[in-house]
Design a protein around this motif. Structure first.
Motif, mmCIF file in Angstrom:
data_model
loop_
_atom_site.group_PDB
_atom_site.id
_atom_site.type_symbol
_atom_site.label_atom_id
_atom_site.label_comp_id
_atom_site.label_asym_id
_atom_site.label_seq_id
_atom_site.Cartn_x
_atom_site.Cartn_y
_atom_site.Cartn_z
ATOM 1 N N GLN A 158 -3.369 -0.242 3.593
ATOM 2 C CA GLN A 158 -3.941 0.961 2.970
ATOM 3 C C GLN A 158 -5.422 1.122 3.313
ATOM 4 O O GLN A 158 -5.960 2.218 3.262
ATOM 5 C CB GLN A 158 -3.832 0.873 1.430
ATOM 6 C CG GLN A 158 -2.429 0.872 0.903
ATOM 7 C CD GLN A 158 -1.859 2.271 0.863
ATOM 8 O OE1 GLN A 158 -2.453 3.200 1.365
ATOM 9 N NE2 GLN A 158 -0.690 2.404 0.300
ATOM 10 N N ILE A 159 -6.078 -0.012 3.611
ATOM 11 C CA ILE A 159 -7.544 0.015 3.768
ATOM 12 C C ILE A 159 -8.026 1.024 4.818
ATOM 13 O O ILE A 159 -8.967 1.775 4.564
ATOM 14 C CB ILE A 159 -8.067 -1.409 4.028
ATOM 15 C CG1 ILE A 159 -7.958 -2.197 2.715
ATOM 16 C CG2 ILE A 159 -9.486 -1.393 4.529
ATOM 17 C CD1 ILE A 159 -8.375 -3.640 2.834
ATOM 18 N N PRO A 160 -7.401 1.083 5.993
ATOM 19 C CA PRO A 160 -7.872 2.078 6.965
ATOM 20 C C PRO A 160 -7.887 3.484 6.377
ATOM 21 O O PRO A 160 -8.800 4.264 6.664
ATOM 22 C CB PRO A 160 -6.856 1.968 8.098
ATOM 23 C CG PRO A 160 -6.319 0.594 8.001
ATOM 24 C CD PRO A 160 -6.319 0.248 6.541
ATOM 25 N N GLY A 161 -6.915 3.779 5.542
ATOM 26 C CA GLY A 161 -6.882 5.086 4.886
ATOM 27 C C GLY A 161 -8.112 5.320 4.024
ATOM 28 O O GLY A 161 -8.713 6.390 4.052
ATOM 29 N N TYR A 162 -8.514 4.283 3.278
ATOM 30 C CA TYR A 162 -9.716 4.426 2.439
ATOM 31 C C TYR A 162 -10.946 4.663 3.305
ATOM 32 O O TYR A 162 -11.788 5.504 2.999
ATOM 33 C CB TYR A 162 -9.954 3.168 1.584
ATOM 34 C CG TYR A 162 -8.813 2.806 0.664
ATOM 35 C CD1 TYR A 162 -8.104 3.790 -0.005
ATOM 36 C CD2 TYR A 162 -8.461 1.486 0.457
ATOM 37 C CE1 TYR A 162 -7.067 3.455 -0.852
ATOM 38 C CE2 TYR A 162 -7.425 1.141 -0.383
ATOM 39 C CZ TYR A 162 -6.723 2.127 -1.035
ATOM 40 O OH TYR A 162 -5.707 1.798 -1.867
ATOM 41 N N LEU B 220 -6.487 6.499 -7.799
ATOM 42 C CA LEU B 220 -5.386 7.392 -7.436
ATOM 43 C C LEU B 220 -4.455 6.778 -6.397
ATOM 44 O O LEU B 220 -3.410 7.328 -6.099
ATOM 45 C CB LEU B 220 -5.945 8.714 -6.900
ATOM 46 C CG LEU B 220 -6.615 9.589 -7.952
ATOM 47 C CD1 LEU B 220 -7.371 10.709 -7.285
ATOM 48 C CD2 LEU B 220 -5.599 10.140 -8.911
ATOM 49 N N ASN B 221 -4.849 5.638 -5.831
ATOM 50 C CA ASN B 221 -4.059 5.104 -4.733
ATOM 51 C C ASN B 221 -3.198 3.908 -5.116
ATOM 52 O O ASN B 221 -2.684 3.226 -4.247
ATOM 53 C CB ASN B 221 -4.977 4.724 -3.562
ATOM 54 C CG ASN B 221 -5.256 5.914 -2.675
ATOM 55 O OD1 ASN B 221 -4.330 6.484 -2.104
ATOM 56 N ND2 ASN B 221 -6.509 6.302 -2.595
ATOM 57 N N THR C 228 -9.326 -3.370 -4.161
ATOM 58 C CA THR C 228 -9.205 -4.238 -5.326
ATOM 59 C C THR C 228 -8.763 -3.451 -6.550
ATOM 60 O O THR C 228 -7.850 -3.862 -7.271
ATOM 61 C CB THR C 228 -10.562 -4.924 -5.611
ATOM 62 O OG1 THR C 228 -11.048 -5.441 -4.381
ATOM 63 C CG2 THR C 228 -10.411 -6.019 -6.611
ATOM 64 N N VAL C 229 -9.421 -2.298 -6.764
ATOM 65 C CA VAL C 229 -9.066 -1.486 -7.928
ATOM 66 C C VAL C 229 -7.593 -1.113 -7.862
ATOM 67 O O VAL C 229 -6.835 -1.261 -8.828
ATOM 68 C CB VAL C 229 -9.941 -0.214 -7.991
ATOM 69 C CG1 VAL C 229 -9.411 0.754 -9.044
ATOM 70 C CG2 VAL C 229 -11.378 -0.575 -8.290
#
Lengths: 340, 632
Positions: free
Chosen positions: A266-270, A211-212, A128-129
């Motif tokens: 991107q979520i899997p990366g987080y 940062l993402n 979300t951010v």
């Protein structure tokens, strides 16, 4: 005559359903079974993580754990209990370790479930951010163009050069040291309290989200550049609609789709970054479980107690795969070229 | 995905380590291809123009001549596998972490000390019953007032140097009393910045010199005032501040070892590198590839070299205990012991249940105490009642039985059994930490915490910090859960820091705001006397007093004990000191007295000193049994 003509028209139009881009995309997505199953799995996981107080092994088997957190309940005597064995503690008489216990005698089902909280929270908060920052940044840069665009995108280029993982690690080290200071002020004090309540990962979320957003900003800018040329934007501008209104009411809805797809991927990366930070001891504070910490603890004893590695490793793998499948499905669904 | 990646990485690491570790295990001849330049005779046909004298006729003749030319030729040659350890007795071990130094003046950690003790020798040493015995010194005497100690030294101990180019070990010169003085003075020199210099403060003038400003005019006077005097080549006398019965064990410490001044002058900080270093112990340094491997090799010129059976000792640096354990089980390592890791905690049950490995498991008492210290100046632990409550709310027996699993002994005093002046048999001191029934202990703890104004731990927000290590993390989590059980409303966080950062955080002069409330530490005997424990750690002036414990009464007791000679008086003074430290003030919460928990392959027979550590030169290894186990 007139009546017949009207009738034929009336038949022709209602037969065709009204189609919107979003409706098409949803229809397309629902045809992708893997994506649907992944989506359902993620919803289920979020529900179980949110209501972990009811789904942990102690609650399901009817044992009272208050005032302690269920994931911190330890029966040292039951260390490394095998899956399906029964607790030897008199307080937990008859309690079954479905997936076994770790090396401090803590139930693995319960810890894996609470570990999902951290992973889901990271996924949601960081996504979300980064979505919000990246979208707004990209929209503004793309819409105004020219020098503003140049300047804003050079900042993005510069930040792309930063090694994000190292920056996150440094920030985490900094915040952990800062946490011990007694006099921190009201706002920071509040943040630190929040951080403590979240097991020490609030700053990981913030750092990762902060940062993402770069990739997101580029995508949003690119979409904006093409959409702002469209006639409806011209029309809005010509009748004097204010700039923020054009950006957020006219352009935003049209760039949102690709951006959401991008963010899902991107979520899997987080999730993996959080697991990695916890694995090296910079993530959540013990005894809060996170899949990374659980894997770290379990792999040390891999040769003696392999059962402890299985639940967190499978949970992590399946969750990451699910987000990837869902993201792929969304991407296909929003791609008009793939439509029949 | 994530876990796989990590397994792959660690598998790769194991592989690399294995490759690095094996200096070519099977000593079979290898065939390699080389390009060689050889001289070959060839017959060439040349035309020679002959002129016959006096005639105008020129004849061209064809003749064959022999000529030698150089040709490049590819040949296959058999070479030795290049393993210098073939036919030598090699003990393969591993090293847990890169030793920060091999400088006797600077070493503070166990890995450094381990190697220093193999390659250097002190005036005295300890035998396997912790008695002080002669080493470099042959005998010693003390003046009647107990202040001047005179040590007579051997004259046949040589400094040796190993030439890395050909592996030859040659003698440099004999070790003299000047070298011993040089070593002591170098440790005390403030420019050396030795962390253990305070051990030598018992020597006259030592503290003044060590704390003097090197830039001041009187610095040379301070240096001259240190009570170390060379009588002749093999006699040294040391003056102490006050009679100290334990003094012969002080001159067995690494900080007093003889050091080669010319080598240190020549190489500076790099004098301990392989190739530079000269040593005088049973072994000498062969290889020190930083962060990769360390090997030491038998010193053939050593005084008792004939008794040294193991010729090469060493191995790779392995950061993960579980990796080392896998190699041990695969017969690639002969030990799971210092200077590397002991058997990993998660594997203890399996080791004990395994018929073979349970035979290889060695558990022996060790003169160390594992404790949690409270930062006594930082609230809420400025209140002794809170400290007592936390110290009591630890189920030490369960912790040992189910977490550490090494038959450690629950501790209720700082100095462990085996230390002169310990009170481990006196349960009037710290008995509340080791009650027969933990429930009683728990009830007492809850009563205390309520008395201190924190009923059920309400309002307590404390941080427990340990240095990064899986074993410490396990203990910390177990203890945290016990505290949480006892004080449900308290908020107890665990943090960890890398060792070097951790030590900096815990320094007594670091600001309290940067410190945790509770810290973990172990203390091991440098010499078996309570002075090394009670005085050198918790004297308010000590740099190891991380608890910032400050009791003038306590300081007076331990300082008096250091100065009196009568053993019974000293023991009584140390009993009173422990009474204050543990029972009255509870500055720290002792957890357990250590044991050595180690694995040695059956072909290794070892000798362990409770204080001196591991005299590898006294060990033996059955090379045939090892080779057959490895299938060679």
């Amino acid at each position: 005559m007139a009546a017949t003509g009207t009738t034929s028209k009336a038949i022709a139009i209602p037969q065709r359903k009204e189609r919107t881009p979003l409706g098409d995309a949803i229809e397309q997505l629902l045809k992708n079974r893997l994506a649907v199953a992944s989506g359902l799995f993620i919803v289920l996981l979020i529900l179980m993580a949110s209501f972990a107080n009811f789904f942990n092994a102690y609650a399901i088997q009817g044992f009272e754990t208050t005032p302690h957190d269920p994931y911190a309940i330890q029966v040292l005597r039951d260390n490394n209990a095998r899956p399906g064995s029964t607790s030897s503690s008199t307080k937990l008489e008859g309690f079954v370790y479905w997936l076994g216990a770790d090396n401090l005698g803590r139930d693995l089902w319960t810890r894996t479930l609470y570990g999902a909280r951290v992973s889901m929270a990271v996924a949601i908060v960081a996504a979300t951010v980064s979505l919000i920052i990246g979208l707004v940044y990209g929209l503004v840069a793309g819409y105004f163009g020219g020098r503003i665009d140049d300047a804003m995108m050079r900042v993005v280029d510069f930040m792309y050069g930063l090694p994000i993982l190292i920056v996150v690690i440094l920030m985490q080290v900094f915040f952990k040291a800062w946490d011990r200071q007694e006099d921190t002020g009201v706002i920071f004090g509040f943040l630190l309290d929040m951080n403590q309540a979240m097991g020490g990962v609030l700053f990981v979320f913030i750092a990762m989200g902060a940062l993402n957003w770069l990739g997101m900003a580029r995508i949003a800018r690119g979409q904006t550049l093409s959409i702002k040329q469209k006639e409806f934007v011209e029309a809005a501008r010509s009748i004097g609609v204010s700039t923020p209104r054009i950006i957020f009411r006219q352009i935003l809805p049209n760039v949102l789709g690709p951006c959401i797809v991008f963010e899902t991927l991107q979520i899997p990366g987080y999730i993996l970054t959080e697991a990695f930070l916890s694995f090296i001891g910079l993530g959540v504070d013990a005894p809060t479980p996170s899949w990374g910490i659980m894997i770290n603890e379990a792999y040390q004893g891999l040769r003696s107690h392999p059962h402890a590695l299985i639940p967190p490793a499978i949970a992590l793998t399946v969750t990451v795969l699910a987000f990837n499948f869902l993201g792929d499905g969304l991407r296909d669904a929003f791609d008009p070229r793939l439509r029949e | 995905m994530f876990s796989k990646k990590f397994l792959a990485v660690s598998a790769l690491a194991v592989l690399l380590v294995v490759i690095a570790a094996c200096g070519g295990p099977p000593p079979t001849p290898q065939t390699i291809t080389v390009v060689e330049t050889v001289e070959v005779k060839v017959i060439e046909t040349v035309e020679v123009v002959k002129e016959v004298e006096g005639e105008t006729v020129t004849v061209i003749e064809t003749v064959e001549v022999e000529k030698i030319v150089e040709v490049e030729k590819i040949v296959e040659v058999e070479v030795d596998s290049g393993n210098p350890d073939e036919d030598r007795v090699v003990l393969d071990t591993h090293i847990g972490s890169e030793p920060p130094t091999l400088d006797p003046s600077l070493a503070t950690d166990t890995t450094s000390s381990f190697f220093i003790d193999q390659i250097f020798m002190g005036l005295t040493t300890f035998d396997d019953e912790a008695n002080v015995v002669p080493a470099l010194a042959t005998d010693w005497e003390v003046s009647e007032d107990g202040l001047v100690w005179t040590f007579n030294m051997r004259d046949d101990v040589q400094w040796v140097h190993r030439d890395p180019s050909n592996g030859e070990i040659s003698t440099v010169r004999p070790v003299t009393a000047d070298d011993v003085k040089f070593g002591i003075m170098r440790t005390l020199n403030p420019d050396t910045a030795s962390d253990y210099a305070y051990i030598l403060y018992i020597m006259a003038g030592a503290e003044e010199y060590n704390t003097a400003d090197p830039a001041s005019d009187e610095f040379a006077d301070f240096e001259a005032a240190v009570g170390v005097e060379v009588i002749d080549e093999t006699t040294i006398s040391i003056t102490v501040k006050e009679p100290a019965a334990y003094f012969p064990s002080i001159v067995g410490q690494a900080t007093t070892y003889a050091q080669p001044s010319e080598i240190i002058d020549l190489y500076g900080d790099n004098w301990t590198e392989a190739g530079n270093i000269v040593t005088n112990g049973p072994y000498t340094l062969r290889d020190w590839l930083h962060s990769a491997e360390i090997y030491i090799e038998k010193n053939p010129e050593w005084i008792m070299a004939d008794d040294v059976q193991i010729e090469v000792f060493g191995g790779p640096i392995i950061q993960e205990a579980s990796t080392a354990m896998a190699m041990y089980e695969n017969n690639e390592l002969d030990t799971m012991a210092d200077p590397g890791w002991g058997p990993p905690l998660p594997d203890m049950d399996r080791i004990k249940a395994d018929a073979q490995m349970s035979e290889e498991l060695l558990i022996a008492p060790r003169l160390c105490t594992y404790y949690y210290g409270f930062v006594n100046t930082k609230p809420p632990f400025d209140d002794p009642v809170v400290r007592k409550a936390f110290a009591a709310a630890m189920d030490r027996q369960s912790l040992i039985e189910f977490v550490t699993k090494g038959d450690q002994v629950p501790a209720h005093s700082f100095a462990p059994p085996g230390i002169y002046g310990n009170v481990a048999a006196d349960f009037s001191i710290g008995g509340f930490m080791v009650e027969a029934s933990y429930d009683d202990q728990l009830a007492q703890a809850q009563e205390w915490i309520a008395e201190a104004g924190y009923p059920n731990g309400e309002g307590l927000d404390v941080v427990l910090m340990h240095n990064t290590s899986e074993a410490h993390a396990q203990i910390a989590q177990a203890v945290q859960a016990m505290w949480q059980e006892a004080f449900p409303d308290a908020n107890i966080d665990i943090e960890n820091q890398e060792w070097a950062v951790y030590l900096k955080t815990m320094q007594p002069d670091t600001d309290d705001s940067e410190k945790p409330n509770i810290y973990r530490l172990g203390w091991c005997a440098d010499y078996p006397d309570a002075n090394n424990w009670l005085n050198e750690v918790f004297n308010s002036k000590s740099s190891s007093n991380y608890a910032r414990f400050n009791s003038p009464e306590y300081d007076a007791l331990v300082e008096e004990a250091a100065s009196v000679a009568d053993p019974e008086t000293r023991a009584e003074l140390y009993r009173q000191a422990e009474q204050i430290l543990i029972q009255d003030e509870t500055a720290i919460a002792p957890i357990y007295y250590y044991t050595y928990v180690r694995l040695y392959k059956p072909w290794v027979s070892i000798v362990i000193n409770p204080v001196g550590g591991d005299p590898v030169w006294q060990w033996t290894l059955d090379a045939d049994a090892k080779a057959s186990a490895r299938g060679e």
